[in-house]
Design a protein around this motif. Structure first.
Motif, short mmCIF file in Angstrom:
data_model
loop_
_atom_site.label_atom_id
_atom_site.label_comp_id
_atom_site.label_asym_id
_atom_site.label_seq_id
_atom_site.Cartn_x
_atom_site.Cartn_y
_atom_site.Cartn_z
N ALA A 180 0.83 -1.21 0.00
CA ALA A 180 0.00 0.00 0.00
C ALA A 180 0.87 1.26 0.00
O ALA A 180 0.58 2.23 -0.71
N ARG A 181 1.94 1.25 0.78
CA ARG A 181 2.84 2.41 0.81
C ARG A 181 3.57 2.55 -0.53
O ARG A 181 3.74 3.66 -1.04
N GLU A 182 3.98 1.43 -1.09
CA GLU A 182 4.69 1.48 -2.37
C GLU A 182 3.80 2.08 -3.45
O GLU A 182 4.25 2.93 -4.23
N GLN A 183 2.54 1.69 -3.49
CA GLN A 183 1.62 2.25 -4.47
C GLN A 183 1.45 3.75 -4.27
O GLN A 183 1.44 4.53 -5.23
N GLU A 184 1.34 4.16 -3.02
CA GLU A 184 1.20 5.59 -2.72
C GLU A 184 2.41 6.38 -3.22
O GLU A 184 2.26 7.45 -3.82
N LEU A 185 3.60 5.85 -2.98
CA LEU A 185 4.81 6.56 -3.40
C LEU A 185 4.94 6.62 -4.93
O LEU A 185 5.43 7.60 -5.47
N ILE A 186 4.48 5.58 -5.61
CA ILE A 186 4.59 5.53 -7.07
C ILE A 186 3.54 6.40 -7.74
O ILE A 186 3.81 7.03 -8.77
N GLU A 187 2.36 6.48 -7.19
CA GLU A 187 1.27 7.18 -7.85
C GLU A 187 1.11 8.63 -7.42
O GLU A 187 0.42 9.41 -8.10
#
Length: 209
Positions: A180-187
């Motif tokens: 979830a954090r990785e998606q937030e950082l990427i998007e």
């Protein structure tokens, strides 16, 4: 195809097209930060080797990974020199630090979380090499395509080690949390372009170059 199934299912989202466009427009910084990423990846492997000297399987896989990452660094450095790019400090993205904020402090969770973070970083690198390769010139396209196999193996090694040294359900929960954090950082928007940055904010594509 196997890479696509494993990596793309592990990640919560693909790289946004805006990041690919920024990478194509900012190839000097792409190469410089790619070189930085390879050095950092080798450094992480060495840190794990020194911290967990009692784990033979980790020692073996991290030793091999560190050698490969340093070889990749040397290759990127060759392209930097060949293309007349000036070596310079371009800072760091928030990506890796943002993921590592979720690493728990107590063992064995510290180790397993660190390994899961490593798996996400390698998975995203592999996914971005695949996204970039068809859009780059023939020389860089061949190079980035050639990196896919090793990056996918690094991803698999990190994930296998996480499951080896921690309870399966705990690793599964860590993956969900870190994903979830990785998606937030990427998007989400980033003020500057890096290899692992998110969507470039308006007018920011060359701000770190």
């Amino acid at each position: 195809m196997e890479r696509s199934v494993i990596i793309d299912d592990f990640l919560a989202c693909p790289t946004p097209p805006a990041w690919v466009d920024a990478a194509l427009a900012n190839q000097e910084v792409l190469l410089l930060d790619h070189a930085n990423c390879e050095k950092k990846a080798a450094g992480t492997a060495f840190q794990l080797m020194f911290r967990y000297i009692d784990k033979p399987s980790l020692q073996n896989k991290m030793s091999r990974l560190a050698r490969e990452e340093l070889r990749h660094f040397e290759q990127v450095l060759g392209y930097i020199r060949k293309r007349g790019v000036v070596l310079r400090n371009i800072g760091s993205s928030r990506y890796a630090a943002g993921l590592r904020e979720l690493v728990r402090a107590q063992e064995p969770h510290r180790l397993s979380d660190t390994l899961v973070v490593g798996a996400f970083i390698e998975a995203r690198s592999c996914e971005r090499f695949a996204a970039l390769a068809p859009r780059l010139d023939a020389e860089l396209s061949k190079f980035y395509t050639g990196l896919l196999k090793s990056e996918a193996r690094h991803f698999a090694d990190y994930l296998a080690l996480a499951y080896e040294f921690a309870d399966e359900s705990d690793v599964d929960a860590a993956i969900v949390r870190i994903r979830a954090r990785e998606q937030e950082l990427i998007e989400s928007a980033d003020d500057a372009f890096y290899f692992h940055s998110g969507v470039p904010a308006a007018g920011s594509v060359k701000s770190n170059g």
